[in-house]
Scaffold this active site. Structure first.
Site, mmCIF file in Angstrom:
data_model
loop_
_atom_site.group_PDB
_atom_site.id
_atom_site.type_symbol
_atom_site.label_atom_id
_atom_site.label_comp_id
_atom_site.label_asym_id
_atom_site.label_seq_id
_atom_site.Cartn_x
_atom_site.Cartn_y
_atom_site.Cartn_z
ATOM 1 N N HIS A 195 0.903 -1.038 0.024
ATOM 2 C CA HIS A 195 0.437 -0.275 0.147
ATOM 3 C C HIS A 195 0.520 1.789 -0.364
ATOM 4 C CE1 HIS A 195 -3.979 2.475 1.480
ATOM 5 N NE2 HIS A 195 -3.049 2.824 1.650
ATOM 6 N N GLU A 196 1.893 1.380 0.853
ATOM 7 C CA GLU A 196 2.857 2.784 0.881
ATOM 8 C C GLU A 196 3.450 2.844 -0.071
ATOM 9 O OE1 GLU A 196 2.086 4.816 2.878
ATOM 10 O OE2 GLU A 196 0.266 3.555 4.397
ATOM 11 N N HIS A 249 1.759 4.523 -2.759
ATOM 12 C CA HIS A 249 2.139 5.759 -2.762
ATOM 13 C C HIS A 249 2.854 6.913 -2.712
ATOM 14 C CE1 HIS A 249 -2.559 6.161 -0.844
ATOM 15 N NE2 HIS A 249 -1.162 5.798 0.374
#
Length: 442
Positions: free
Chosen positions: A28-29, A32
């Site tokens: 997920h990170e 980003h």
């Protein structure tokens, strides 16, 4: 309730939970981070975990990659962020020149900020799609014809067909494909053997064998009555409350009729007969066409008495399967949330950290395949949760970006602080509610 499943201990459950969560958070990170970098936004910190830093290094782009002591989440801190939730550091941004401000999260163009925010959940979905596609690529798909692959290990008195046999009829019903075999699961009589017409090595013959859908355990659901009782994949259920069973539907009927009452199972396992007692649990199951049905279940899935012959799957078909499986999880999750809000199903379907940790450990205890599958399911759920339009979550930031696109300017700093505080309270309330479910729901 049992805070730690019977299959293992606290350490095993925590390790499985942390491993699953860390993988999902990292993906997920990274979404980003990498989309932000591609968009010209500088990431100062990429952290797995919160709190004191255990290990770190700075890469050539000037980003500090670190592992922190509390492994229950993570974050990417971009230039100009005041905190891990991407709050605005006004003083720091004001001190930047024009070129540096462009490299900050709050000074970048709207499209870059929106793409960077959306990338986290999108990468979660991509992980799920890749895992589901990988499974079908590795295992292949069953061929259309009803040909016997490897027979499963069964008691000596249970007559089965041989590998390579082509089934042409069962109990007088013509069989043209494996789908026809599956469709007979409810139609054939519950007797020790059925008459099969087959082709074996090019020779047509009639033989007797067990029903296609015998009560063999093909999978055990985490946190189910079957798992708590100790049933395992490969177990063959021979009797319920002393009554012999020959087809899986007999087991299902007995479970439904019990309405939660205790059932005594006689089970064959690796040449031994074992006895188990368990009580079915009432569960809400998502339907393929939408909605839910509530049934009494013990938490096992049955299957054929043989493994079907399989053939390789192409990349496109595998990708389509991955997308479809991910889409079904999203659809059933949203449907479940709506049905809980309207009271159509129990709010106990919402799990908190304890329930997720138990499920992580349960999946890991059944093998690497089950654990990886669980990670893919949880990754979809995390991606979906982050898209909810709640300030603090990615969906809340996207809502602010949508407002900016329409109004031509972002919400004021004062309004953002209020919204973020409200969002944090909502998120904490949801977590507390889920935690209460973990403690008090049966």
């Amino acid at each position: 309730m049992e805070f730690i499943p019977q299959f293992g201990n606290v350490a095993f459950t925590l390790v499985a939970f942390i491993a699953a969560l860390s993988i999902i958070v990292a993906i997920h990170e990274y979404g980003h981070y990498i989309v932000g970098r591609w968009s010209g936004i500088h990431a100062e910190v990429f952290s797995i975990g919160f709190g004191p830093v255990l290990a770190s290094r700075v890469d050539r782009h000037g980003t500090r990659w670190q592992i922190a002591a509390l492994p229950f989440g993570g974050y990417v801190k971009f230039l100009g962020d005041a905190d891990a939730a991407s709050g605005k550091d006004g003083a720091a941004i004001d001190a930047l020149d024009v070129a540096e401000r462009r490299r900050s999260m709050h000074g970048a163009p709207l499209w870059a900020r929106a793409a960077t925010v959306a990338a986290g959940p999108v990468f979660n979905f991509i992980l799920s799609i890749l895992v589901f596609a990988g499974f079908v690529l590795a295992s292949g798909q069953a061929i259309e014809e009803a040909r016997v692959g490897t027979p499963k290990a069964l008691p000596a008195d249970m007559q089965v067909l041989q590998e390579g046999d082509l089934i042409t009829s069962i109990d007088g019903t013509p069989i043209a494909s494996l789908a026809d075999v599956r469709s007979l699961s409810e139609a054939v009589p519950s007797v020790p053997t059925l008459s099969y017409e087959i082709e074996r090595d090019g020779v047509a013959m009639t033989v007797d064998a067990v029903a296609p859908w015998i009560p063999v355990v093909e999978a055990v659901t985490p946190q189910s009555a079957a798992m708590a009782a100790g049933l395992e994949v490969g177990d063959v259920i021979r009797a319920i409350d002393g009554e012999p069973v020959y087809a899986f539907r007999q087991l299902r009927s007995a479970v439904e009729a019990s309405e939660g009452g205790a059932l005594a199972l006689d089970v064959w396992r690796d040449g031994e007969m074992l006895e188990f007692t368990l009580s079915p649990r009432r569960m809400d199951l998502p339907l393929a066409e939408g909605g839910f049905e509530t049934r009494w279940l013990i938490g096992i899935r049955g299957g054929l008495f043989f493994e079907p012959v399989t053939e390789p799957v192409g990349l496109l078909d595998a990708a389509q399967y991955g997308v479809a499986q991910t889409g079904f999880i999203i659809q059933s999750s949203l449907s479940g949330l709506w049905h809980m809000i309207t009271g159509a199903i129990s709010s106990c379907n919402l799990q908190g950290p304890i329930g997720i940790a138990e499920t992580s450990g349960a999946a890991a205890s059944q093998g690497l395949d089950d654990f990886i599958w669980f990670i893919a399911v949880l990754s979809t759920a995390v991606g979906l949760l982050n898209l909810f339009p709640i300030p603090v979550l990615d969906g809340g930031h996207l809502l602010f970006h949508a407002y900016e696109a329409v109004a031509g300017k972002p919400p004021s700093d004062k309004a953002l602080k209020i919204f973020m505080s409200v969002g944090l309270m909502l998120l904490l309330s949801l977590m507390l509610f889920a935690l209460t479910n973990d403690i008090f729901c049966p």
